[in-house]
Design a protein around this motif. Structure first.
Motif, PDB file in Angstrom:
ATOM      1  N   ALA A 112     -26.610 -87.016 -22.899  1.00 25.02           N
ATOM      2  CA  ALA A 112     -25.416 -85.980 -23.576  1.00 25.02           C
ATOM      3  C   ALA A 112     -24.018 -86.226 -23.069  1.00 25.02           C
ATOM      4  O   ALA A 112     -23.353 -86.169 -24.140  1.00 25.02           O
ATOM      5  N   PRO A 113     -23.742 -87.150 -22.113  1.00 29.38           N
ATOM      6  CA  PRO A 113     -22.159 -87.344 -22.183  1.00 29.38           C
ATOM      7  C   PRO A 113     -21.686 -88.373 -23.137  1.00 29.38           C
ATOM      8  O   PRO A 113     -20.522 -88.219 -23.637  1.00 29.38           O
ATOM      9  N   ILE A 114     -22.842 -89.251 -23.599  1.00 28.55           N
ATOM     10  CA  ILE A 114     -22.196 -89.964 -24.701  1.00 28.55           C
ATOM     11  C   ILE A 114     -21.831 -89.404 -25.849  1.00 28.55           C
ATOM     12  O   ILE A 114     -20.770 -89.604 -26.751  1.00 28.55           O
ATOM     13  N   VAL A 115     -22.762 -88.288 -26.322  1.00 31.02           N
ATOM     14  CA  VAL A 115     -22.434 -87.445 -27.402  1.00 31.02           C
ATOM     15  C   VAL A 115     -21.008 -86.864 -27.169  1.00 31.02           C
ATOM     16  O   VAL A 115     -20.437 -86.748 -28.233  1.00 31.02           O
ATOM     17  N   LYS A 116     -20.846 -86.346 -26.231  1.00 30.66           N
ATOM     18  CA  LYS A 116     -19.427 -85.629 -25.915  1.00 30.66           C
ATOM     19  C   LYS A 116     -18.480 -86.749 -26.205  1.00 30.66           C
ATOM     20  O   LYS A 116     -17.315 -86.473 -26.674  1.00 30.66           O
ATOM     21  N   ASP A 117     -18.605 -88.086 -25.712  1.00 30.79           N
ATOM     22  CA  ASP A 117     -17.537 -88.918 -26.034  1.00 30.79           C
ATOM     23  C   ASP A 117     -17.338 -89.013 -27.305  1.00 30.79           C
ATOM     24  O   ASP A 117     -16.042 -89.328 -28.041  1.00 30.79           O
ATOM     25  N   ILE A 118     -18.322 -89.206 -28.123  1.00 35.18           N
ATOM     26  CA  ILE A 118     -18.399 -89.571 -29.537  1.00 35.18           C
ATOM     27  C   ILE A 118     -17.632 -88.344 -30.352  1.00 35.18           C
ATOM     28  O   ILE A 118     -16.540 -88.756 -31.152  1.00 35.18           O
ATOM     29  N   PHE A 119     -17.754 -87.295 -29.936  1.00 33.11           N
ATOM     30  CA  PHE A 119     -16.799 -86.132 -30.555  1.00 33.11           C
ATOM     31  C   PHE A 119     -15.493 -86.117 -30.103  1.00 33.11           C
ATOM     32  O   PHE A 119     -14.581 -85.773 -30.773  1.00 33.11           O
ATOM     33  N   ARG A 120     -15.246 -86.422 -28.678  1.00 32.64           N
ATOM     34  CA  ARG A 120     -13.988 -86.563 -28.401  1.00 32.64           C
ATOM     35  C   ARG A 120     -13.234 -87.731 -29.034  1.00 32.64           C
ATOM     36  O   ARG A 120     -12.014 -87.440 -29.376  1.00 32.64           O
ATOM     37  N   TRP A 121     -13.671 -88.739 -29.263  1.00 29.29           N
ATOM     38  CA  TRP A 121     -13.036 -89.937 -29.775  1.00 29.29           C
ATOM     39  C   TRP A 121     -12.704 -89.511 -31.276  1.00 29.29           C
ATOM     40  O   TRP A 121     -11.739 -89.999 -31.744  1.00 29.29           O
ATOM     41  N   LYS A 122     -13.568 -88.769 -31.947  1.00 23.17           N
ATOM     42  CA  LYS A 122     -13.602 -88.449 -33.387  1.00 23.17           C
ATOM     43  C   LYS A 122     -12.264 -87.530 -33.462  1.00 23.17           C
ATOM     44  O   LYS A 122     -11.512 -87.660 -34.114  1.00 23.17           O
ATOM     45  N   LEU A 123     -12.029 -86.524 -32.610  1.00 21.70           N
ATOM     46  CA  LEU A 123     -10.861 -85.745 -32.512  1.00 21.70           C
ATOM     47  C   LEU A 123      -9.707 -86.362 -32.194  1.00 21.70           C
ATOM     48  O   LEU A 123      -8.674 -85.897 -32.615  1.00 21.70           O
TER      49      LEU A 123
END
Length: 311
Positions: free
Chosen positions: A206-217
């Motif tokens: 789940a932390p990887i998914v959060k990183d992906i969204f954060r990097w996209k933003l």
């Protein structure tokens, strides 16, 4: 199936007299469909093989050479790995007799099954035995009963179509209730051990998914995110499933992060706590989305901002 002429019948009798002195190199074929898998009283692969093996071993004219098993393959298609392997061995001459428990285990497609029984096997000189149906194309008295065999193939075909229709309807009802029916949970989630139709957050991914969204933003492209993940040595969804033993196929062993993989995550409503299913062959407007079914990994506002941008 075509009616046999008197001339063909006489030729068959003569052939049978000659073949009676043969010992046939016999293969057992067993199949278990996806629909039957996991049922306690199902027609298991083991039971099929056991029954046919007893029959073969009780016959002097049959010598067991191989057993082919397609576990989890529908009978409506003949494109099955072990069936194809068996037919390859038939064409090479390693096998000249096929024995099955019954015709439904051989296949449920009326047209294709009929083609094999009427055309392919006679052309290849292959003996075919269906134990429970009492059918043996080497036995003249059995081979005359073409109408009964045609009817059984037709019934199997109709049965398969009816079962498929009922299963699709039942699965769609589950989807509309918000029950997860997929084989594997989305990256970032696991199927609950207490209820396989419910998703729970995977603390490992789940932390990887959060990183992906954060990097996209933050403005990174999908390709840049994929490169970063690969550079950090983060397991891709496919490789993660393989490493954790959820899938066995070696083709997942070398999967890497790709821009398409990143996009799939960024546009999947599952990360807002929504079970999203029924996607295959449908536009996004036709997906079955049921919100509030599990814990969210990503804030809904962030998801909407990102997914609208990457579509």
């Amino acid at each position: 199936m075509a009616r046999k002429s008197r001339r063909n019948a006489n030729e068959l009798i003569n052939d049978n007299c000659e073949q009676d002195r043969r010992t046939f190199k016999t293969a057992i074929y067993a199949r278990l469909s996806i629909e039957d898998s996991g049922k306690r009283n199902s027609d298991t692969i083991e039971n099929q093989v056991r029954l046919v093996r007893q029959f073969v071993e009780g016959r002097r004219d049959l010598r067991l050479c191989a057993v082919y098993q397609d576990n989890g393959y529908s009978g409506t298609s003949f494109d099955r790995p072990k069936f194809n392997e068996m037919m390859k061995d038939v064409r090479s001459g390693e096998i000249d007799c096929i024995a099955v428990k019954d015709l439904s285990r051989f296949g449920r497609s009326y047209i294709e099954a009929g083609d094999y029984l009427e055309k392919v096997f006679p052309f290849l000189g292959t003996r075919f035995i269906s134990v429970n149906d009492g059918y043996d194309n080497h036995d003249y008295s059995c081979s005359l009963d073409c109408l009964a065999i045609s009817l059984r193939c037709l019934i199997s075909d109709v049965y398969a179509k009816d079962i498929s229709k009922k299963i699709r309807a039942a699965l769609r009802t589950k989807q509309q209730r918000g029950e997860f029916i997929g084989g594997f949970a989305a990256f970032g989630y696991l199927k609950s051990q207490a209820d396989k139709h419910r998703l729970i957050v995977n603390a490992e991914t789940a932390p990887i998914v959060k990183d992906i969204f954060r990097w996209k933003l933050e403005g990174l492209s999908n390709a840049a995110i994929a490169r970063r993940l690969n550079g950090l040595g983060v397991l891709s969804p496919g490789r993660y499933l393989y490493r954790r033993g959820f899938v066995q196929s070696g083709r997942y062993a070398s999967c890497v992060w790709r821009p398409e993989t990143v996009k799939d995550i960024l546009t999947n409503p599952v990360y807002t706590g929504c079970v999203s299913q029924g996607k295959r062959g449908r536009s996004q407007d036709e997906w079955i989305n049921v919100p509030g079914m599990h814990e969210a990994i990503v804030d809904k506002a962030d998801f909407e901002a990102v997914s609208a941008y990457v579509r």
